[in-house]
Design a protein around this motif. Structure first.
Motif, short mmCIF file in Angstrom:
data_model
loop_
_atom_site.label_atom_id
_atom_site.label_comp_id
_atom_site.label_asym_id
_atom_site.label_seq_id
_atom_site.Cartn_x
_atom_site.Cartn_y
_atom_site.Cartn_z
N SER A 138 0.86 -1.18 0.00
CA SER A 138 0.00 0.00 0.00
C SER A 138 0.90 1.23 0.00
CB SER A 138 -0.89 0.02 1.23
OG SER A 138 -1.47 -1.25 1.40
N ILE A 139 0.63 2.13 -0.93
CA ILE A 139 1.55 3.24 -1.14
C ILE A 139 0.80 4.56 -1.24
CG2 ILE A 139 3.19 4.23 -2.81
CD1 ILE A 139 3.94 1.33 -3.57
N VAL A 140 1.36 5.59 -0.61
CA VAL A 140 0.92 6.95 -0.87
C VAL A 140 2.10 7.67 -1.50
CG1 VAL A 140 0.02 9.11 0.05
CG2 VAL A 140 -0.62 6.94 1.10
N TYR A 141 1.87 8.31 -2.65
CA TYR A 141 2.96 8.80 -3.48
C TYR A 141 2.64 10.23 -3.87
CZ TYR A 141 6.21 8.46 -7.51
OH TYR A 141 7.21 8.62 -8.42
N VAL A 142 3.57 11.14 -3.60
CA VAL A 142 3.35 12.54 -3.94
C VAL A 142 4.14 12.89 -5.20
CG1 VAL A 142 3.92 14.90 -3.25
CG2 VAL A 142 2.85 13.35 -1.62
N THR A 143 3.51 13.58 -6.12
CA THR A 143 4.23 14.05 -7.30
C THR A 143 3.53 15.29 -7.86
OG1 THR A 143 5.04 13.46 -9.48
CG2 THR A 143 2.94 12.55 -8.84
N HIS A 144 4.30 16.08 -8.62
CA HIS A 144 3.64 17.17 -9.33
C HIS A 144 3.52 16.83 -10.82
CE1 HIS A 144 7.99 18.06 -9.63
NE2 HIS A 144 7.66 18.27 -10.88
N ASP A 145 4.01 15.62 -11.15
CA ASP A 145 4.07 15.20 -12.54
C ASP A 145 2.82 14.38 -12.85
OD1 ASP A 145 4.54 13.98 -14.92
OD2 ASP A 145 6.60 13.41 -14.47
N GLN A 146 1.94 14.92 -13.68
CA GLN A 146 0.66 14.24 -13.90
C GLN A 146 0.83 12.94 -14.69
OE1 GLN A 146 -0.82 14.44 -17.11
NE2 GLN A 146 0.61 15.89 -18.01
N ILE A 147 1.94 12.84 -15.45
CA ILE A 147 2.15 11.57 -16.18
C ILE A 147 2.53 10.47 -15.21
CG2 ILE A 147 3.55 10.42 -17.94
CD1 ILE A 147 3.79 13.14 -19.33
N GLU A 148 3.40 10.80 -14.24
CA GLU A 148 3.73 9.86 -13.18
C GLU A 148 2.47 9.40 -12.46
OE1 GLU A 148 6.64 10.93 -9.94
OE2 GLU A 148 7.90 11.18 -11.72
N ALA A 149 1.60 10.36 -12.17
CA ALA A 149 0.37 10.04 -11.47
C ALA A 149 -0.47 9.06 -12.28
CB ALA A 149 -0.43 11.32 -11.19
N MET A 150 -0.64 9.35 -13.57
CA MET A 150 -1.48 8.51 -14.42
C MET A 150 -0.90 7.10 -14.54
SD MET A 150 -4.11 10.22 -15.57
CE MET A 150 -4.61 9.21 -16.94
N THR A 151 0.42 7.00 -14.72
CA THR A 151 1.00 5.69 -14.99
C THR A 151 1.08 4.82 -13.75
OG1 THR A 151 3.15 6.73 -14.77
CG2 THR A 151 2.40 6.32 -16.99
N LEU A 152 1.29 5.41 -12.57
CA LEU A 152 1.54 4.61 -11.39
C LEU A 152 0.28 4.28 -10.59
CD1 LEU A 152 4.78 6.29 -10.01
CD2 LEU A 152 4.59 3.99 -10.94
N ALA A 153 -0.65 5.20 -10.55
CA ALA A 153 -1.70 5.14 -9.53
C ALA A 153 -2.75 4.08 -9.82
CB ALA A 153 -2.37 6.51 -9.43
N THR A 154 -3.31 3.56 -8.73
CA THR A 154 -4.60 2.90 -8.84
C THR A 154 -5.69 3.88 -8.44
OG1 THR A 154 -4.49 2.09 -6.58
CG2 THR A 154 -3.61 0.64 -8.29
N LYS A 155 -5.26 4.93 -7.76
CA LYS A 155 -6.21 5.94 -7.29
C LYS A 155 -5.47 7.27 -7.25
CE LYS A 155 -9.60 6.13 -3.54
NZ LYS A 155 -10.00 5.45 -2.29
N ILE A 156 -6.09 8.31 -7.78
CA ILE A 156 -5.44 9.62 -7.81
C ILE A 156 -6.24 10.62 -6.97
CG2 ILE A 156 -4.81 11.58 -9.30
CD1 ILE A 156 -4.25 9.68 -11.53
N VAL A 157 -5.51 11.43 -6.22
CA VAL A 157 -6.13 12.56 -5.52
C VAL A 157 -5.54 13.84 -6.12
CG1 VAL A 157 -6.38 13.78 -3.33
CG2 VAL A 157 -6.45 11.28 -3.39
#
Lengths: 365, 296
Positions: free
Chosen positions: A187-206
């Motif tokens: 289970s991971i919480v991951y902070v980024t400002h890069d929306q591509i990173e967010a799209m590729t990695l996440a199962t859930k985006i905030v």
């Protein structure tokens, strides 16, 4: 099963400045949650609050079904990876990885066992005796990951772990991180400002802005059904086209009228959305505007537009035109005949169209 | 064209060499000028009194004699006692070593707190400490004397240690704070998540990083404390005086013939430890002063 992380009504302020407002987030075991937003939106502060490194002003944080709101970081059963990696400079890689266990009083054989396991997993065995200063950026990143993995925590926290790497390595590590997540089912919480990173990695985006959550959802929900203008504009590259339009209703549905500079307005018919207000902002992804003949479907409508700019990008060609006073980008196939200053027939695919209220910015459909 | 020797380049390289040599000569002259007092001290200390009276100030000694050094170390009179510098030298060591160590350690802790554990008013407290660096010694003499009296350590070596530690904290805190402020805060955060506490983080992570700044602080503090005269003369009594006070007494309390050779030897002895510290740790000094400007 209880959620791994449950944040309820979290508030955080420094003096009179509210940094986080009424944050509610829940993640299930195995979720990869990405907090994304522009810098200063409070995403890193939220991560620090989850870790217990920043006290919160109101609300509660449960980790693994236990109330951790006022528990110190070391007892939260978490591990964290930082943007600067924060490796201890005077310790060898091995000591960096085992420091936490040493502090907690884990016995030496257990430490060695765990170290060997993690080093093998991350392929950093040859580096164990080196100092952090003798490692490359990517290697430091691995060691920082190792320090987190060795803890075997309930929840991993990542604070922009890839943003100090060069572009190529970043993409490699992104894939590797995804593999690791799938393998460990962590289970991971991951902070980024890069929306591509967010799209590729996440199962859930905030998606956050100004300390307020704008939208929570799966990557596809965020991408295809953005909750407001901010999310629509922030997620996706090139950004979603947001065009002011007027709606006329008739028996067959809505007629969407978009003004153009030559006075000839562009009219699209939408039979599915009948209860739109008179003024809307219509949102279309660049890939939903194609060259006529290259896109089929019930909701595809064609119109001739003046081409302003043609930007070949290898796999695609981006074509910019002006509609409703805004520059509108279309993602066309690479061999398009579009020429700047010429006319081209575009196919507008309304299957995934979004409508927003101009004043509030909220999604209408 | 290009491979032909250029006449102008030749002359310019010649004039460059001449200028360079001129520069070296001037620098050597400066060095000689600055070394002159030391030279006079050394030669004078090796001469007999007779030779000093008859010879010139800068001539080399005809017969080298270490009598003056012997007297300065163990026979010269400071007022009524004639034990030389030895007991006072020992006093200074007893005073300087603990005072340097304690003030360095406190400075390191203070700097660590102010730079890495930001709390409300941290900046105010740091500015007040910094202000302490600018208070002239003379201002605190009377209040400090009263305080030492109340504490019951007036005229003792622990009393002097206390004074030097208090006066040194401002500087040592400044040094360590400026060093630690360049270390990313994420390091403390990572250690906190790893479960380390305040002192554990200081001991295991920050102190091992601090060698350059420790050296700077030790050199600074040792020089200050060893060379101090005012506190030494104000807060000591017979038997606890540091070497600087004894040196003054030797030089000023001789009656009859002035023993310049003994005075010079005594002065060199009193200055030796600080010289030694510079020679041993000097290369770290510059490194430490510039550290922090370059990221590790």
């Amino acid at each position: 099963m209880a959620p791994i992380l449950n944040i309820q009504n979290l508030y955080k302020s420094y003096g009179s400045v509210e940094i986080l407002k009424d944050i509610n987030v829940t993640i299930e075991p195995g979720d990869f949650l990405v907090l994304v937003g522009p810098s200063g939106c409070g995403k890193s502060t939220l991560l620090n609050c989850i870790a217990g490194l920043e006290p919160i002003t109101g609300g509660s944080i449960d980790i693994g079904g236990q109330d951790m709101t006022h528990v110190s970081p070391k007892d939260r059963n978490i591990a964290m990876v930082f943007q600067s990696y924060a490796l201890y400079p005077t310790m060898s890689v091995a000591k960096n990885i085992t420091f936490g266990m040493k502090v907690r009083g884990v016995n030496a054989t257990m430490q060695a066992e765990k170290l060997a396991e993690v080093a093998k997993q991350l392929q950093i065995e040859p580096l164990l005796q080196r100092r952090p200063a003798q490692l490359s950026g990517g290697q430091r990143q691995r060691v920082a990951m190792g320090r987190a993995l060795v803890r075997d925590p309930k929840l991993f926290l990542f604070d922009e772990p890839l943003s100090n790497l060069d572009a190529k390595l970043r993409v490699e590590m992104r894939t590797e991180m995804k593999k690791l997540h799938q393998k460990l089912n962590a289970s991971i919480v991951y902070v980024t400002h890069d929306q591509i990173e967010a799209m590729t990695l996440a199962t859930k985006i905030v998606v956050m802005k100004g300390g307020v959550i704008q939208q929570i959802g799966t990557p596809s929900e965020i991408y295809n059904k953005p909750a407001n203008l901010f999310v629509a504009d922030f997620m996706g590259s090139p950004a979603m086209n947001l065009i002011p339009a007027r709606v006329h209703k008739d028996a067959s549905g809505s007629r969407i009228e978009i003004e153009r500079e030559d006075g000839q307005s562009l009219v699209l018919n939408d039979a599915h959305h009948t209860n739109l207000p008179e003024d809307v902002i219509i949102g279309l992804r660049p890939e939903d505007i194609a060259e006529a003949g290259y896109r089929q479907g019930d909701d595809v409508q064609s119109a001739v537009c003046l081409v302003d700019v043609v930007e070949p990008a290898g796999a695609d060609t981006y074509v910019v035109s002006k509609l409703g006073g805004k520059e509108v980008t279309a993602r066309l196939h690479a061999e398009t005949n579009a020429t700047p200053g010429g006319n081209l027939t575009f196919a507008f695919d309304l299957a995934k169209v979004s409508y927003f209220a101009p004043k509030t910015g909220e999604r209408l459909n | 064209m290009t491979d032909m020797p250029h006449p102008k380049a030749k002359t310019s390289s010649l004039s460059k060499t001449v200028l360079r040599w001129l520069l070296y000569i001037i620098l050597c002259l400066f060095a000689l000028y600055y070394l002159m007092p030391l030279f006079v001290m050394l030669t004078t200390s090796l001469k007999s009194l007779e030779e000093i009276r008859t010879g010139s100030l800068i001539s080399l000694p005809r017969d080298i004699t270490f009598d003056a050094w012997k007297t300065a170390w163990s026979g010269a009179c400071t007022g009524i006692q004639c034990e030389g510098l030895r007991p006072y030298f020992w006093n200074s060591i007893q005073l300087a070593i603990p005072a340097v160590l304690i003030s360095t350690l406190i400075g390191a802790l203070n700097g660590y707190v102010v730079a890495q554990w930001r709390f409300k008013g941290a900046n105010l407290i740091f500015s007040m400490m910094l202000f302490g660096c600018f208070i002239p010694f003379q201002v605190v003499l009377l209040p400090m004397a009263r305080m030492l009296g109340l504490m019951g350590v007036a005229g003792t070596i622990p009393g002097l240690i206390f004074v030097h530690v208090i006066y040194g904290i401002g500087f040592t805190t400044l040094f360590f704070r400026n060093y630690y402020v360049t270390i990313p805060h994420e390091l403390v955060k990572a250690a906190k998540v790893d479960g380390a506490g305040f002192f554990r983080i200081f001991w295991s992570i920050f102190l091992p990083l601090s060698l350059p700044i420790v050296v700077v602080t030790v050199i600074w503090q040792f020089t200050q404390i060893w060379n101090d005269f005012l506190f030494g003369v104000s807060f000591s009594q017979a038997g606890t005086q540091p070497v600087t006070v004894a040196l003054n007494n030797i030089v000023n309390s001789t009656t009859g013939v002035k023993e310049y050779n003994v005075d010079m030897a005594a002065a060199i002895i009193a200055a030796l430890p600080t010289l030694l510290v510079y020679v041993v740790a000097g290369k770290y000094f510059i490194r430490g002063l510039t550290a922090g400007s370059v990221k590790g």
